[in-house]
Design an enzyme around this catalytic site. Structure first.
Site, PDB file in Angstrom:
ATOM      1  N   PRO A  14     -10.821  19.603   4.588  1.00 44.34           N
ATOM      2  CG  PRO A  14      -8.929  20.710   5.764  1.00 44.34           C
ATOM      3  CD  PRO A  14      -9.707  19.470   5.708  1.00 44.34           C
ATOM      4  CB  CYS A 101      -2.038  25.252   3.032  1.00 47.59           C
ATOM      5  SG  CYS A 101      -2.316  26.083   1.384  1.00 47.59           S
ATOM      6  N   GLY A 202      -4.395  11.435   2.268  1.00 45.43           N
ATOM      7  CA  GLY A 202      -3.765  11.116   1.161  1.00 45.43           C
ATOM      8  C   GLY A 202      -3.650   9.874   0.399  1.00 45.43           C
TER       9      GLY A 202
HETATM   10  C1  FMN Z   1      -8.466  22.234  -4.191  1.00 47.60           C
HETATM   11  C2  FMN Z   1      -7.832  21.700  -2.971  1.00 47.60           C
HETATM   12  C3  FMN Z   1      -7.966  22.689  -1.993  1.00 47.60           C
HETATM   13  C4  FMN Z   1      -7.351  22.396  -0.478  1.00 47.60           C
HETATM   14  N1  FMN Z   1      -7.480  23.227   0.546  1.00 47.60           N
HETATM   15  C5  FMN Z   1      -7.145  22.836   1.525  1.00 47.60           C
HETATM   16  C6  FMN Z   1      -7.539  23.635   2.936  1.00 47.60           C
HETATM   17  O1  FMN Z   1      -7.950  24.976   2.823  1.00 47.60           O
HETATM   18  N2  FMN Z   1      -6.969  23.309   3.878  1.00 47.60           N
HETATM   19  C7  FMN Z   1      -6.241  22.174   4.146  1.00 47.60           C
HETATM   20  O2  FMN Z   1      -5.625  21.832   5.225  1.00 47.60           O
HETATM   21  N3  FMN Z   1      -5.718  21.382   3.074  1.00 47.60           N
HETATM   22  C8  FMN Z   1      -6.252  21.886   1.574  1.00 47.60           C
HETATM   23  N4  FMN Z   1      -6.046  20.791   0.950  1.00 47.60           N
HETATM   24  C9  FMN Z   1      -5.360  19.566   1.234  1.00 47.60           C
HETATM   25  C10 FMN Z   1      -6.222  18.480   1.261  1.00 47.60           C
HETATM   26  O3  FMN Z   1      -7.162  18.887   2.474  1.00 47.60           O
HETATM   27  C11 FMN Z   1      -5.777  16.930   1.435  1.00 47.60           C
HETATM   28  O4  FMN Z   1      -4.507  17.036   2.482  1.00 47.60           O
HETATM   29  C12 FMN Z   1      -4.698  16.868   0.217  1.00 47.60           C
HETATM   30  O5  FMN Z   1      -5.472  17.038  -0.839  1.00 47.60           O
HETATM   31  C13 FMN Z   1      -4.412  15.331   0.376  1.00 47.60           C
HETATM   32  O6  FMN Z   1      -5.510  14.379   0.160  1.00 47.60           O
HETATM   33  P1  FMN Z   1      -6.308  13.598  -0.879  1.00 47.60           P
HETATM   34  O7  FMN Z   1      -5.269  12.756  -1.575  1.00 47.60           O
HETATM   35  O8  FMN Z   1      -7.456  12.906  -0.570  1.00 47.60           O
HETATM   36  O9  FMN Z   1      -6.549  14.790  -2.067  1.00 47.60           O
HETATM   37  C14 FMN Z   1      -6.426  21.347  -0.400  1.00 47.60           C
HETATM   38  C15 FMN Z   1      -6.477  20.416  -1.569  1.00 47.60           C
HETATM   39  C16 FMN Z   1      -6.918  20.756  -2.793  1.00 47.60           C
HETATM   40  C17 FMN Z   1      -7.049  19.683  -3.892  1.00 47.60           C
END
Ligand code: FMN
Length: 323
Positions: A14, A101, A202
Site C-alpha cells: 500500500p 504509517c 523493507g
Molecule cells: C510514498 C509512500 C507511501 C506509503 N503509503 C503507505 C500506506 O498507505 N500504507 C502503508 O501501510 N504503508 C505505506 N508506505 C510504506 C510502504 O508500504 C512500505 O512499508 C515501506 O516503504 C517499506 O518498504 P520498501 O522498502 O519496499 O519501500 C508508504 C511508503 C511510501 C514510500
C-alpha cells in the site's frame, strides 16, 4: 510459502498517493501477485462513502485487490470494513489494517503506527473488524515504535490472538521513519512468534534481495514499495529470482520511456485528481537518464498527457543522440 499467501508471494505494498489503479495495473502486469490500495481513512469513508467509492475501483484486468484501512476507532473500522466488503464483493481479496504509517498527520490522531503504542486498542480493532467481515483480515506494522524497543514479535502475537489472518512487518521503527536500513532479523523473530503467514517488507531492490529476505527470515511472502517506483520491472525480476531462474535484464531507455507514457495514459482514466500524479512517477522513470536534470523542471509544469509526452519525446531524442 503457504496459507493465505500460497498463491500471493510477491505483493505490491500500500502506498498513499502511488498505488492507484494505474500503478497497480503496471505492477500486476509485471508480475505482482497481489496489490494493495492506497490507505483509506475509515473515518473519511464513514462521512462520505459515495465520494470515496472510486478508491475501491479495480484496475483493468485486476480480479481482486487488498484494501488497506486506517483509523483507531474499533466500531468505525468495523462498520467501514463491512461496507467495503459489501460494496466490493468478489473484488476484495482481504482487508489490511494500517498500524505502520509514521507520518505525523496520521500518528497525531492515534492512527497508523501510533497503535503500536496502544496494543490493547490495536487488538480490539482487529477483533472488531474480524467480527464484521467474512474476508481475511491482515495487519501491517513496523519493528516497534521507539528506536531500540523491538515490540513487533509480541505485538504480532497479540494481533494473531485478536484474529489477524496474517501480518506484514516492515523492519524499521516508527521513529526511524525511512532512515537507515530495514532490519530483516525482526521478520524472522515475528515468523517464530506466530503461526499465521508473515509478509516481509523493507528495502527489496532486486530479485536477489527477495531471495535473501525469504531465506533469512522464513517469511511467507515479500512486499515491495519504493523499489517499484519508476520500476515495475522489479516484480518480474523478483518472480524470476524466487523461481531460481535468471533475472530479466534491466529495461533499456526506450522501454523506460514507453512505460512512462503508458503510465501517464492510464492516469488520465483515473477518477479525481489524476495526471498531476504523473509528475513524481515521471521523475522516477527518468532517474539517471541523460537530460533528466533539465527535464525535471519542465515536468513540474506538466498538466496534460500531451505535456508529458513532449518531455518524453525530448528525452528519447537525447538518449538516441547519446547511444
Ligand atoms: C510514498 C509512500 C507511501 C506509503 N503509503 C503507505 C500506506 O498507505 N500504507 C502503508 O501501510 N504503508 C505505506 N508506505 C510504506 C510502504 O508500504 C512500505 O512499508 C515501506 O516503504 C517499506 O518498504 P520498501 O522498502 O519496499 O519501500 C508508504 C511508503 C511510501 C514510500
Amino acid at each position: 510459502m503457504e496459507g493465505l499467501f500460497g498463491k500471493y508471494r510477491v505483493l505490491l505494498a500500500p502506498m498513499a498517493g502511488v498505488s492507484d489503479i494505474a500503478f497497480r495495473f503496471l505492477c500486476r502486469e509485471a508480475g505482482a501477485d497481489m496489490a494493495f490500495t492506497e490507505m483509506v481513512s475509515a473515518k473519511g469513508l464513514s462521512f462520505a462513502n459515495e465520494k470515496t467509492r472510486h478508491l475501491l475501483v479495480l484496475a483493468d484486468g485486476e480480479r481482486q485487490v487488498a484494501v488497506q484501512l486506517f483509523g483507531h476507532e474499533p466500531a468505525v473500522m468495523a462498520s467501514q470494513a463491512a461496507w467495503i466488503e459489501q460494496e466490493m464483493g468478489e473484488g476484495l481479496a482481504y482487508l489490511d489494517i494500517n498500524m505502520g504509517c509514521p507520518a505525523r498527520k496520521i500518528v497525531s490522531k492515534g492512527d497508523g503506527s501510533a497503535l503500536m503504542k496502544e496494543p490493547e486498542l490495536a487488538a480490539s480493532i482487529v477483533s472488531a473488524v474480524k467480527g464484521a467481515v467474512a474476508h481475511p483480515v491482515t495487519v501491517k506494522f513496523r519493528r516497534g515504535w521507539a528506536e531500540g524497543d523491538e515490540t513487533a514479535p509480541v505485538f504480532a502475537r497479540l494481533m494473531e490472538e485478536a484474529g489477524a489472518d496474517a501480518v506484514t512487518v516492515h523492519g524499521r521503527y516508527a521513529e526511524q521513519l525511512y532512515r537507515g536500513s530495514a532490519d530483516w532479523g525482526v521478520i524472522g523473530r515475528v515468523r517464530e512468534a506466530v503461526a499465521v503467514p508473515v509478509v516481509g517488507n523493507g528495502d527489496i531492490r532486486c530479485g536477489a534481495d527477495a531471495v535473501a529476505m525469504a531465506a533469512q527470515t522464513g517469511c511467507d511472502a515479500v512486499m515491495i514499495a519504493r523499489g517499484a517506483e519508476g520500476n515495475p520491472w522489479l516484480f518480474s525480476q523478483v518472480q524470476a529470482a524466487l523461481a531460481g531462474a535468471p533475472e530479466p535484464a534491466p529495461p533499456a531507455v526506450g522501454e523506460r520511456i514507453a512505460m512512462a507514457r503508458r503510465h501517464a495514459e492510464l492516469l488520465t482514466h483515473r477518477e479525481g485528481r489524476n495526471i498531476v500524479r504523473m509528475r513524481k512517477h515521471a521523475m522516477w522513470y527518468m532517474a539517471g537518464l541523460p537530460g533528466a536534470a533539465a527535464a525535471r523542471g519542465r515536468i513540474n509544469y506538466c498538466t496534460t498527457l500531451a505535456d508529458f509526452n513532449q518531455v518524453f519525446d525530448d528525452l528519447l531524442a537525447i538518449a538516441q543522440e547519446h547511444s
